[in-house]
Design a protein around this motif. Structure first.
Motif, PDB file in Angstrom:
ATOM      1  N   GLY A   1       0.805  -1.216   0.000  1.00 53.37           N
ATOM      2  CA  GLY A   1       0.000   0.000   0.000  1.00 53.37           C
ATOM      3  C   GLY A   1       0.837   1.265   0.000  1.00 53.37           C
ATOM      4  N   LYS A   2       2.162   1.116   0.008  1.00 54.41           N
ATOM      5  CA  LYS A   2       3.069   2.266   0.045  1.00 54.41           C
ATOM      6  C   LYS A   2       3.662   2.572  -1.330  1.00 54.41           C
ATOM      7  CE  LYS A   2       4.222   1.318   4.861  1.00 54.41           C
ATOM      8  NZ  LYS A   2       3.111   0.359   5.003  1.00 54.41           N
ATOM      9  N   VAL A   3       3.693   1.569  -2.183  1.00 57.65           N
ATOM     10  CA  VAL A   3       4.172   1.721  -3.558  1.00 57.65           C
ATOM     11  C   VAL A   3       3.101   1.129  -4.474  1.00 57.65           C
ATOM     12  CG1 VAL A   3       5.936   1.055  -5.223  1.00 57.65           C
ATOM     13  CG2 VAL A   3       6.585   1.556  -2.860  1.00 57.65           C
ATOM     14  N   GLN A   4       2.742   1.866  -5.502  1.00 54.94           N
ATOM     15  CA  GLN A   4       1.689   1.404  -6.400  1.00 54.94           C
ATOM     16  C   GLN A   4       2.142   0.182  -7.188  1.00 54.94           C
ATOM     17  OE1 GLN A   4       0.213   4.370  -9.078  1.00 54.94           O
ATOM     18  NE2 GLN A   4      -1.431   3.079  -9.879  1.00 54.94           N
ATOM     19  N   THR A   5       1.362  -0.877  -7.100  1.00 52.60           N
ATOM     20  CA  THR A   5       1.635  -2.095  -7.860  1.00 52.60           C
ATOM     21  C   THR A   5       0.364  -2.920  -7.899  1.00 52.60           C
ATOM     22  OG1 THR A   5       3.156  -3.970  -8.107  1.00 52.60           O
ATOM     23  CG2 THR A   5       2.397  -3.484  -5.883  1.00 52.60           C
ATOM     24  N   ASN A   6       0.404  -4.028  -8.605  1.00 52.04           N
ATOM     25  CA  ASN A   6      -0.764  -4.892  -8.677  1.00 52.04           C
ATOM     26  C   ASN A   6      -1.042  -5.509  -7.311  1.00 52.04           C
ATOM     27  OD1 ASN A   6      -2.386  -5.551 -11.117  1.00 52.04           O
ATOM     28  ND2 ASN A   6      -2.218  -7.613 -10.278  1.00 52.04           N
ATOM     29  N   LEU A   7      -2.284  -5.423  -6.845  1.00 52.72           N
ATOM     30  CA  LEU A   7      -2.620  -5.909  -5.505  1.00 52.72           C
ATOM     31  C   LEU A   7      -2.810  -7.417  -5.466  1.00 52.72           C
ATOM     32  CD1 LEU A   7      -5.089  -3.138  -4.292  1.00 52.72           C
ATOM     33  CD2 LEU A   7      -2.656  -3.386  -3.778  1.00 52.72           C
ATOM     34  N   LYS A   8      -3.070  -8.020  -6.620  1.00 58.31           N
ATOM     35  CA  LYS A   8      -3.295  -9.466  -6.674  1.00 58.31           C
ATOM     36  C   LYS A   8      -2.273 -10.117  -7.601  1.00 58.31           C
ATOM     37  CE  LYS A   8      -8.272  -9.209  -5.801  1.00 58.31           C
ATOM     38  NZ  LYS A   8      -9.627  -9.564  -6.309  1.00 58.31           N
TER      39      LYS A   8
END
Length: 304
Positions: free
Chosen positions: A214-221
């Motif tokens: 949640g601190k660096v934007q990336t794919n959550l799944k």
């Protein structure tokens, strides 16, 4: 014996087992920073004990660290369920000078990011019994004392844990040179935007895992499938506007790419291979999970 000499002797005796205790705590928790805290707490409890009553210091210290790790996992379970996106273990430096030497291949495999992720499927007692017996070769009689369970019960827990991991546990051990070669080929194809080259490196059932916390934007799944994984990594390369530098290091027993942003460790990419190509990609981006590794790397540079 005066108190200062007693504590000095205790400290020397404890140092002999520090790496073992960290090895157990890290594999139990998947967190290097928390493992360090548990080792320190073990030392404090040992200092406060009546050492003359300890029969086996190794067993005594292992009992303390295991129980502390079990308590940690019970409290951490809720936090991990609420974690934003995929939770991956903290990466650690395992090459020479990293302060964490590897033993045999069994212990090396049990340190991989893929294996540590699989351990998350086990309950805390299953994780403890499996690691203590399978990796650290403690007999069930000793494990039973550590966990206040009967040896027969520990044996049942172990078989249940091994069965749960058996279908998911890969046993392929690639040559380090091949690991490094595929890692560099993956980086080159991604940066060049070469879809054909990238898909040729991936197996059909490839999976990509990303942990930004949640601190660096990336794919959550996680992303499943050769084409989807390739498209994802090509899009990551296109969208990245920062000028990052790359270095290679041995992370959790295998080669990994480290990305640097003006001296700050910004990410780690590690691969799991099958006999025919790249099976899994692990991207660790959460700054909190990179802090311990950066500390290890700084320590190694200072020693050179």
């Amino acid at each position: 014996m005066d108190e200062s000499r007693r504590k000095g002797n205790q400290g020397e005796a404890f140092e002999h087992y520090r790496v073992l205790l960290f090895s157990i705590a890290y594999r139990m928790t998947g967190s290097a920073s928390d493992a360090e805290d548990l080792v320190q707490e073990t030392y404090l409890r040992y200092q406060a004990s009546e050492s003359s009553e300890i029969v086996s210091l190794k067993a005594y210290l292992t009992t303390i660290i295991t129980r502390l790790a079990l308590n940690y996992l019970k409290s951490a379970r809720v936090a991990r369920e609420q974690y934003m996106g995929t939770w991956l273990p903290e990466p650690i430096l395992t090459s020479e000078g990293g302060g964490f030497p590897l033993a045999d291949l069994e212990q090396q495999e049990a340190l991989s990011l893929a294996f540590l992720r699989l351990l998350e499927a086990l309950s805390p007692p299953e994780r403890a019994v499996f690691l203590l017996h399978e990796i650290f070769e403690y007999p069930f009689s000793e494990i039973g004392v550590m966990l206040s369970k009967s040896p027969a019960n520990c044996r049942q827990i172990f078989h249940r844990a091994r069965q749960a991991l058996q279908d998911k546990r890969e046993r392929f051990e690639p040559e380090p040179q091949r690991q490094r070669q595929l890692l560099l080929s993956f980086l080159s194809a991604s940066q060049a935007g070469d879809m054909a080259a990238l898909t040729s490196l991936l197996v059909k059932s490839a999976v990509s895992w990303s942990d930004g916390g949640g601190k660096v934007q990336t794919n959550l799944k996680p992303i499943y499938g050769k084409l989807a994984v390739a498209r994802f990594w090509l899009s990551v390369t296109r969208k990245n506007q920062r000028h990052l530098t790359e270095t290679l290091a041995e992370i959790n027993g295998s080669s990994a790419i480290l990305f640097w942003d003006e001296g700050r460790l910004a990410g780690v990419i590690s691969l799991t291979l099958s006999a025919v190509g790249i099976q899994e990609i692990y991207a660790l981006l959460n700054p909190e999970k990179l802090a311990y590794l950066q500390k290890q790397l700084s320590r190694r540079r200072a020693q050179l």
